[in-house]
Design an enzyme around this catalytic site. Structure first.
Site, short mmCIF file in Angstrom:
data_model
loop_
_atom_site.label_atom_id
_atom_site.label_comp_id
_atom_site.label_asym_id
_atom_site.label_seq_id
_atom_site.Cartn_x
_atom_site.Cartn_y
_atom_site.Cartn_z
N ASP A 176 0.63 -1.06 -0.18
CA ASP A 176 -0.29 0.00 -0.34
C ASP A 176 0.90 1.61 -0.32
O ASP A 176 1.92 1.13 0.35
CB ASP A 176 -1.55 0.19 0.95
N GLU A 211 1.06 -0.46 -5.02
CA GLU A 211 0.33 0.46 -5.23
C GLU A 211 0.85 1.60 -5.18
O GLU A 211 1.06 2.61 -4.89
CB GLU A 211 -0.57 0.69 -4.49
#
Length: 784
Positions: A436, A489
């Site tokens: 993330d 990401e």
């Protein structure tokens, strides 16, 4: 009372209670003392005479600190025989005594009398350290891949005695104790051994129960008492207690050896990856009011069959490391090594992953290494200092999320994160990690104004320590776990995210294509009458989509915080909404890159996603939602069956626009090729309600083409417009191809055409029957 207790340090009991006595193992426990039995004689003139022969007396002494105890006896651990009664040194609870004439240390236990009970305890201060010095060295170097075997609470044997070895890294603390159910949360009972060279504190405690609650009580260098959860805890209590839990002893019997062998042989860049992203707490709920989450066994029974039926190859779980606040969705984890309590224990999670693998489904874990929250029981100011985070807020705090940033330049932090990644892949058999917020790790000025950030040593904005950590992480994980995937990401144009580290890349396997997602969703939200003015929002991604190994992602982030559901984003009435979404998904599955879809998108969830309730499964009683779900299922099965859609994702010459400039009609047409020219599919996507008859497209082969899929089929809830199921190639060059044909393009529809490999001389009726038998267009009465 203390005269018979040799070498007792005056005031040590007070120092212990005040947290000022660090070397507690030198005082408490069993010690062999050697004292002279005689002394030299002096002459009357003050000069020392010739010394007599001095005898050394050896004695075993036991000392213990047990506040509130009335009496303490020493028993032989082997046979329970009483060997001595200890004297109370003072009212603080310090007891000490000599063990008869014994001089050889032995294992013992203490019989302790309290005002209301009598307890027998095995004294933890009689045991030596269990730290492995090689692991300690690698931990400090940032290269330890299994720090969870060094730190935390681990079941171990010490001199044949079973117990839990507690270890914690807190180099700046004055004292560290284990407190928990087993010692009445008294910080004086189990003060830990300090290892000054590496900052680790340790104690071995026998007779601790599984699932017992515990924390670490630290005294900072300023004398402040701090209670912290174990950073390496394998399980944690729910909020508001937030205690760590002693892990279970039981091992899990894995049955996924066949899957792991298969995974090891895969080259995922050339394989189909269609991922279903799931928030386990809200995919489906139970209870009278939907207030309860499904447990792992229920997820095995319900989620896995659904994902398999829908044709997805991968399941991606939003973070499941323990997090106190439900509204963080797991992205503010406090127990990075503890599977959340919400769905069951670690054994249940292992059973879930095992069941996925036996069903042929890969499982990706969403992993948060970019930041951590400021919860007082967590990592923030862990030992009273900025230990895990940077001290300067210009390096150590995220202004957007009010969270803290790891100090990636510190070896112990690198080992903490590296080992955590290995923990999930090794202990739980996850097939990869999606990391993330990678962009926030790469840039020192991420979401900061001038003057709010500090440049690196070279004066730049790149976080050199974080970059080095990510490169090392990817290299080590790919080497240690063949066949996994590492996914970033990353939302910027950072070069080489998926390039090899030895080619100056970050070493990830895949990167989310955030540019495609933003542009295409913006296009989807426009009224069809205006889409002609924004044609490039669907075509621009082809300018860069071969520069990285991309995943096209429609994640949870696109359906929260007021953004609305995908269906809600589309203008028009219900017919237009569903038709547009089917056409859009068709474009997505035809576009180069792997696929990811968040739960609920596949059947047209109407309301914005909420983590507090189940998806609206009741919508599937209505035909439009059923049709959309079936369309996604068929797209997945088409994807799996056609190598041209996945095997050449990064080869620019395997993608060919037929027409990318038809902005007036908002029609997009292109060819996806497999390894050979004969292996190809043609996509025609119309993003307006206008039907196009006699629409000519180029064809690579002189053969019969068939409609493999038509999103406007009545089967999916469409209007039934199509091209009679078969298209005959004509010898008219068009769109840089040698052949072409005229087709009917349905409104807000997606056509997928395939060469049937039948010759021009084949019977047309046979071709028609082939098309009907192989495609959903068989229900289009008008087309037939």
């Amino acid at each position: 009372m203390t005269q018979n207790v040799p070498h007792f340090h005056h005031g040590a009991d007070v120092a212990l209670l005040n947290g000022e006595y660090c070397d507690v193992f030198s005082l408490l426990g069993m010690h062999l003392l050697e004292t002279p039995s005689d002394a030299p004689i002096k002459n009357t003139n003050g000069k020392q005479a010739e010394a007599k022969s001095v005898q050394v007396r050896k004695q075993l002494v036991v000392r213990c600190l047990l506040p509130g105890a009335l009496s303490v006896e020493v028993l032989n651990l082997k046979d329970g025989r009483k060997l001595a009664s200890l004297e109370r040194v003072n009212e603080t609870g310090l007891f000490a005594g000599v063990i008869g004439r014994r001089v050889k240390p032995f294992l013992y236990k203490l019989r302790v009398e309290y005002p209301l009970s009598v307890e027998e305890i095995i004294d933890p201060y009689q045991f030596p350290s269990l730290l492995n010095q090689d692991d300690v060295y690698l931990f400090g170097e940032g290269r330890l891949e299994q720090a969870y075997h060094l730190l935390g609470a681990r079941w171990q044997q010490n001199q044949g005695v079973e117990g839990v070895n507690f270890s914690v890294w807190a180099p700046n603390a004055k004292r560290v104790s284990v407190v928990g159910d087993f010692n009445h949360w008294d910080g004086t009972r189990h003060v830990m051994r300090q290892h000054l060279a590496n900052g680790i504190w340790e104690i071995f405690i026998p007779h601790v129960n599984e699932q017992a609650h515990y924390k670490f009580e630290l005294i900072s260098e300023h004398g402040e008492r701090i209670e912290k959860s174990d950073p390496y805890a394998k399980a944690m209590q729910a909020a508001p207690g937030n205690a760590s839990l002693i892990p279970l002893k039981k091992d899990f019997h894995w049955q996924d050896q066949e899957w792991l062998g298969y995974r090891k042989s895969q080259q995922w860049h050339h394989q189909a990856i269609s991922t279903y992203e799931v928030h386990l707490a809200s995919w489906r709920r139970k209870g009278d009011e939907g207030e309860l989450c499904l447990n792992y066994q229920e997820l095995i029974e319900q989620l896995i069959p659904y994902v398999k039926e829908m044709g997805f190859t991968h399941l991606q779980l939003m973070p499941i490391s323990e997090y106190p606040f439900d509204g963080s969705w797991g992205y503010q984890p406090v127990g990075l090594y503890a599977p959340t309590h919400r769905f069951g224990d670690a054994l249940g999670l292992k059973a879930f992953v095992d069941a996925c693998h036996r069903a042929g489904l890969a499982v990706i874990l969403d992993w948060v290494a970019a930041h951590f929250p400021k919860d007082p029981h967590g990592l923030a100011q862990f030992d009273g200092t900025s230990l895990y985070e940077h001290q300067d807020p210009r390096r150590g705090e995220h202004p957007d999320w009010d969270t803290l940033i790891y100090n990636y330049g510190r070896g112990e932090i690198q080992s903490y994160l590296l080992s955590n990644a290995c923990y999930w892949l090794d202990e739980f058999h996850f097939d990869g990690l999606r990391i993330d917020a990678v962009s926030s790790m790469l840039y020192l000025d991420y979401s900061r104004e001038p003057g709010q950030w500090l440049p690196n040593a070279q004066g730049g904005r790149e976080n050199l320590e974080a970059i080095s950590f990510l490169q090392s992480l990817n290299q080590r994980l790919y080497q240690a776990f063949p066949g996994i995937v590492m996914i970033a990401e990353e939302s910027t144009a950072w070069p080489g995210v998926t390039k090899r580290v030895d080619e100056s890349g970050l070493g990830f396997g895949f990167k989310w294509n955030m540019g495609w997602m933003n542009d295409s969703l913006r296009y989807l939200g426009r009224d069809p009458i205006h889409r002609s003015h924004h044609h490039s929002e669907l075509t621009f991604s082809l300018m860069y989509c071969f520069s990285e190994q991309f995943i096209l992602s429609l994640s949870h982030d696109e359906v929260v915080h007021g953004k609305g559901s995908l269906l809600h984003k589309v203008p028009g009435d219900d017919w237009q909404k569903f038709a547009s979404l089917r056409a859009y998904f068709g474009f997505m599955w035809g576009h180069p890159g792997k696929k990811l879809m968040f739960m609920g998108n596949e059947f047209g969830q109407r309301d914005e996603w909420s983590h507090e309730r189940s998806l609206d499964w009741h919508l599937l009683q209505y035909a439009p939602h059923q049709g959309l779900q079936t369309w996604v299922k068929d797209l997945n099965h088409l994807y799996l069956s056609q190598p041209s859609l996945y095997s050449q994702d990064t080869q620019a010459d395997k993608f060919q626009w037929l027409d990318c400039d038809n902005d007036q009609s908002s029609v997009f047409s292109f060819v996806r090729y497999g390894r050979s020219t004969d292996d190809h599919l043609i996509f025609v996507v119309n993003m307006t309600p206008q039907v196009h008859h006699g629409f000519r497209i180029g064809l690579p082969l002189n053969t019969v083409y068939r409609e493999l899929l038509n999103s406007d089929s009545e089967y999916y809830g469409g209007s039934g417009v199509g091209s009679t199921g078969v298209i005959l190639a004509e010898g008219m060059p068009y769109q840089n191809l040698a052949y072409s044909s005229e087709i009917t393009v349905p409104p807000l529809g997606c056509l997928v055409l395939s060469p049937s490999q039948l010759t021009r001389d084949s019977d047309a009726n046979s071709a028609t029957r082939l098309a009907i038998g192989s495609a959903k267009t068989g229900e289009q009465d008008e087309a037939l």
